[in-house]
Design an enzyme around this catalytic site. Structure first.
Site, mmCIF file in Angstrom:
data_model
loop_
_atom_site.group_PDB
_atom_site.id
_atom_site.type_symbol
_atom_site.label_atom_id
_atom_site.label_comp_id
_atom_site.label_asym_id
_atom_site.label_seq_id
_atom_site.Cartn_x
_atom_site.Cartn_y
_atom_site.Cartn_z
ATOM 1 N N SER A 137 -1.520 5.245 -0.668
ATOM 2 C CA SER A 137 -0.819 4.959 0.583
ATOM 3 C C SER A 137 0.671 5.252 0.410
ATOM 4 O O SER A 137 1.296 4.792 -0.537
ATOM 5 C CB SER A 137 -1.019 3.484 0.940
ATOM 6 O OG SER A 137 -0.275 3.147 2.081
ATOM 7 N N LEU A 187 2.611 4.847 9.160
ATOM 8 C CA LEU A 187 3.313 5.408 10.315
ATOM 9 C C LEU A 187 4.165 4.349 11.018
ATOM 10 O O LEU A 187 5.372 4.484 11.134
ATOM 11 C CB LEU A 187 2.266 5.985 11.278
ATOM 12 C CG LEU A 187 2.620 7.217 12.065
ATOM 13 C CD1 LEU A 187 3.095 8.350 11.187
ATOM 14 C CD2 LEU A 187 1.398 7.674 12.876
ATOM 15 N N HIS A 188 3.495 3.337 11.516
ATOM 16 C CA HIS A 188 4.149 2.139 12.078
ATOM 17 C C HIS A 188 4.928 2.326 13.365
ATOM 18 O O HIS A 188 5.396 1.353 13.957
ATOM 19 C CB HIS A 188 5.070 1.453 11.058
ATOM 20 C CG HIS A 188 4.446 1.193 9.742
ATOM 21 N ND1 HIS A 188 3.131 0.823 9.592
ATOM 22 C CD2 HIS A 188 4.947 1.254 8.477
ATOM 23 C CE1 HIS A 188 2.862 0.673 8.314
ATOM 24 N NE2 HIS A 188 3.932 0.929 7.615
ATOM 25 N N CYS A 201 8.380 -5.748 5.089
ATOM 26 C CA CYS A 201 7.578 -5.809 3.859
ATOM 27 C C CYS A 201 8.300 -6.605 2.773
ATOM 28 O O CYS A 201 9.503 -6.416 2.559
ATOM 29 C CB CYS A 201 7.289 -4.391 3.372
ATOM 30 S SG CYS A 201 6.359 -4.334 1.840
ATOM 31 N N CYS A 241 10.501 -1.980 -4.560
ATOM 32 C CA CYS A 241 10.290 -0.758 -3.778
ATOM 33 C C CYS A 241 11.613 -0.356 -3.157
ATOM 34 O O CYS A 241 12.403 -1.214 -2.745
ATOM 35 C CB CYS A 241 9.244 -0.999 -2.683
ATOM 36 S SG CYS A 241 8.866 0.501 -1.736
ATOM 37 N N CYS A 250 11.219 -0.793 4.093
ATOM 38 C CA CYS A 250 10.550 -1.114 5.370
ATOM 39 C C CYS A 250 10.869 -2.574 5.710
ATOM 40 O O CYS A 250 10.692 -3.462 4.878
ATOM 41 C CB CYS A 250 9.041 -0.900 5.251
ATOM 42 S SG CYS A 250 8.619 0.780 4.773
ATOM 43 N N GLY A 275 5.668 -0.868 -4.275
ATOM 44 C CA GLY A 275 6.252 0.413 -4.659
ATOM 45 C C GLY A 275 5.765 1.568 -3.816
ATOM 46 O O GLY A 275 4.814 1.454 -3.033
ATOM 47 N N GLU A 276 6.436 2.696 -3.947
ATOM 48 C CA GLU A 276 6.066 3.920 -3.240
ATOM 49 C C GLU A 276 5.380 4.847 -4.251
ATOM 50 O O GLU A 276 6.045 5.427 -5.114
ATOM 51 C CB GLU A 276 7.322 4.562 -2.637
ATOM 52 C CG GLU A 276 7.116 5.956 -2.073
ATOM 53 C CD GLU A 276 5.875 6.098 -1.186
ATOM 54 O OE1 GLU A 276 5.634 5.252 -0.318
ATOM 55 O OE2 GLU A 276 5.132 7.074 -1.398
ATOM 56 N N ASN A 305 1.323 -9.318 8.526
ATOM 57 C CA ASN A 305 1.127 -10.501 7.685
ATOM 58 C C ASN A 305 2.482 -11.143 7.452
ATOM 59 O O ASN A 305 3.394 -10.483 6.954
ATOM 60 C CB ASN A 305 0.517 -10.101 6.335
ATOM 61 C CG ASN A 305 -0.880 -9.542 6.483
ATOM 62 O OD1 ASN A 305 -1.717 -10.120 7.170
ATOM 63 N ND2 ASN A 305 -1.134 -8.396 5.855
ATOM 64 N N CYS A 336 -1.533 -7.325 2.570
ATOM 65 C CA CYS A 336 -0.608 -6.193 2.646
ATOM 66 C C CYS A 336 0.807 -6.662 2.913
ATOM 67 O O CYS A 336 1.040 -7.431 3.852
ATOM 68 C CB CYS A 336 -0.968 -5.283 3.808
ATOM 69 S SG CYS A 336 -2.567 -4.590 3.704
ATOM 70 N N GLU A 348 2.719 -7.607 -8.867
ATOM 71 C CA GLU A 348 1.458 -8.250 -8.516
ATOM 72 C C GLU A 348 0.399 -7.188 -8.247
ATOM 73 O O GLU A 348 0.714 -6.064 -7.843
ATOM 74 C CB GLU A 348 1.646 -9.116 -7.274
ATOM 75 C CG GLU A 348 2.614 -10.261 -7.526
ATOM 76 C CD GLU A 348 2.724 -11.226 -6.350
ATOM 77 O OE1 GLU A 348 2.600 -12.430 -6.593
ATOM 78 O OE2 GLU A 348 2.928 -10.783 -5.215
ATOM 79 N N CYS A 356 -6.234 -3.400 -5.601
ATOM 80 C CA CYS A 356 -4.990 -2.923 -4.998
ATOM 81 C C CYS A 356 -3.902 -2.990 -6.074
ATOM 82 O O CYS A 356 -3.622 -4.060 -6.607
ATOM 83 C CB CYS A 356 -4.635 -3.805 -3.797
ATOM 84 S SG CYS A 356 -3.044 -3.388 -3.064
HETATM 85 N N1 SAH Z 1 4.729 2.236 -0.149
HETATM 86 C C1 SAH Z 1 3.405 2.505 0.285
HETATM 87 C C2 SAH Z 1 2.338 1.546 -0.227
HETATM 88 C C3 SAH Z 1 2.614 0.053 -0.177
HETATM 89 S S1 SAH Z 1 2.437 -0.849 1.289
HETATM 90 C C4 SAH Z 1 3.353 2.624 1.787
HETATM 91 O O1 SAH Z 1 4.380 2.472 2.421
HETATM 92 O O2 SAH Z 1 2.302 2.941 2.323
HETATM 93 C C5 SAH Z 1 0.774 -0.800 1.796
HETATM 94 C C6 SAH Z 1 0.661 -1.009 3.308
HETATM 95 O O3 SAH Z 1 0.984 -2.366 3.689
HETATM 96 C C7 SAH Z 1 1.636 -0.126 4.053
HETATM 97 O O4 SAH Z 1 1.035 0.455 5.171
HETATM 98 C C8 SAH Z 1 2.690 -1.120 4.470
HETATM 99 O O5 SAH Z 1 3.455 -0.679 5.507
HETATM 100 C C9 SAH Z 1 1.842 -2.336 4.801
HETATM 101 N N2 SAH Z 1 2.629 -3.548 4.931
HETATM 102 C C10 SAH Z 1 3.820 -3.834 4.368
HETATM 103 N N3 SAH Z 1 4.269 -5.040 4.751
HETATM 104 C C11 SAH Z 1 3.322 -5.561 5.564
HETATM 105 C C12 SAH Z 1 3.208 -6.795 6.261
HETATM 106 N N4 SAH Z 1 4.124 -7.749 6.168
HETATM 107 N N5 SAH Z 1 2.110 -6.991 7.017
HETATM 108 C C13 SAH Z 1 1.149 -6.045 7.087
HETATM 109 N N6 SAH Z 1 1.189 -4.872 6.422
HETATM 110 C C14 SAH Z 1 2.281 -4.616 5.679
#
Ligand code: SAH
Length: 348
Positions: free
Chosen positions: A193, A217-218, A119, A112, A116, A161-162, A292, A335, A92, A105
């Site tokens: 990102s 970072l998270h 996600c 991926c 995480c 994806g990364e 989200n 996101c 997507e 985007c």
């Molecule tokens: N793999 C890359 C890019 C994709 S994710 C990365 O990790 O940065 C883009 C952003 O969306 C990242 O910061 C990711 O952590 C965030 N993200 C993923 N799942 C999410 C969710 N459910 N709610 C909000 N942000 C989310």
């Protein structure tokens, strides 16, 4: 013989094609202009080329290998494309509208591999890297959704994806996007990102591409980050931050640190205080993304009160903070909501 995908190597393939036909170099520039500025959908539309050349181009190259399997539009102007890729699989990509800003985007992998926990994109692991042509196609297909008076302004490589796990395919695609005879989007307006792969961050810095870098970072400490970003196990925060600092030194670009706020998990005042200490002294923006919802996952978006409390601590600690407005969540385009297929998404 399969017909080559022109977007995989536009200049190389066109140069060879033109020279084999003894065509002047400006033909190559003309075709490029049609693809990027002219938003041509077919060689047949390239009206300043002879009919014979247009036919030959059509026989020599494939332009589009991806099919739009689904096109969704939200009330807030967000549009999402589900693409079935010629090379197999689905991804997507999203067009976001915010005042005059038009941001695309884009995705870099089918699925991926980073895992995480919050996600949607990594739920089924990673299938493969996208090709340069497949990455560029997303941009050009989304660009063609814009009205003639709209101007594409930003690109964020924040889809599925990364990106740093697929740099060899990503970088040539971004170059076309940045070039004046491409889409002319300056490097400052292109953000990559990453989950934070230190080696790849350093490599990107050494290439002097000067894209903006956002690091997911998270969590403000390794123990918590190991839980929600499993690859952290092998790449601790200190290594990631050292690589990020190196990127800043080389590029001069202010870093962005993304922080998905998950209720009860990483949103407590002590986490905010730790984050302040961790990032102190850096020229950086903290981009907080209230979670989200992803169907099937147990996480919750923090209340507005705890979002405010978190923000106040960061600001009092001297950090530059931005909360990312939720865009496109009605169509699961926000996101972390992008997936490899529609199967689950449509139930909501
Ligand atoms: N793999 C890359 C890019 C994709 S994710 C990365 O990790 O940065 C883009 C952003 O969306 C990242 O910061 C990711 O952590 C965030 N993200 C993923 N799942 C999410 C969710 N459910 N709610 C909000 N942000 C989310």
């Amino acid at each position: 013989m399969p017909v080559p995908h022109l977007f995989d190597d536009i200049d190389g393939q066109l140069a060879e094609w033109c020279s084999a036909r003894k065509l002047p170099a400006f033909r190559q520039r003309q075709i490029r202009r049609w693809l990027f500025e002219g938003r041509a959908g077919e060689f047949a539309e390239m009206s300043d080329l002879s009919q014979a050349l247009r036919n030959e181009l059509t026989e020599s190259f494939t332009l589009w290998t991806s099919n739009v399997a689904k096109h969704t539009t939200a009330d807030d102007g967000t549009e999402k494309l589900l693409l079935s890729l010629g090379g197999g699989g689905q991804i997507e990509c999203v067009l976001l509208r915010d005042k005059v800003r038009r941001t695309l985007c884009i995705s870099t992998q089918v699925g991926c591999g980073m895992g995480c926990v919050f996600c949607a994109s990594g739920l089924d692991g990673v299938d493969r890297n996208l090709t340069t042509g497949e990455i560029l196609e997303q941009v050009l297909l989304l660009q063609r959704l814009l009205d003639p008076q709209e101007r594409l302004s930003h690109i964020v490589v924040m889809g599925m994806g990364e990106p740093l796990a697929n740099l060899p395919a990503l970088l040539p695609a971004l170059e076309h996007i940045a070039r004046d005879d491409g889409l002319g989007i300056s490097h400052r307006r292109i953000t990559i990102s990453t989950v934070g792969l230190p080696k790849a961050i350093r490599k990107l810095a050494d290439l002097d591409t000067r894209y903006r870098l956002a690091i997911s970072l998270h969590a403000p400490n390794d123990e918590l980050r190991n839980q929600i970003v499993p690859v952290n196990d092998k790449m601790p925060l200190a290594e990631i931050l050292a690589a990020a600092d190196y990127y800043f030194d080389r590029s001069g670009r202010r870093l962005t640190f993304e922080y998905v706020l998950l209720a009860g998990l990483n949103d407590r005042p002590e986490h905010a205080h730790q984050l302040v200490r961790l990032l102190a002294g850096r020229t950086a923006l903290v981009n907080v993304i209230p979670y989200n919802p992803v169907m099937g996952l147990p996480y919750q978006t923090p209340s507005i009160e705890s979002q405010h409390a978190f923000r106040s601590i960061l600001e009092a600690g001297g950090l530059a903070v931005r909360f990312r407005h939720r865009k496109g969540d009605k169509i699961n385009a926000a996101c972390g909501q992008l997936r490899r297929s529609q199967a689950v998404v449509d139930i909501s």
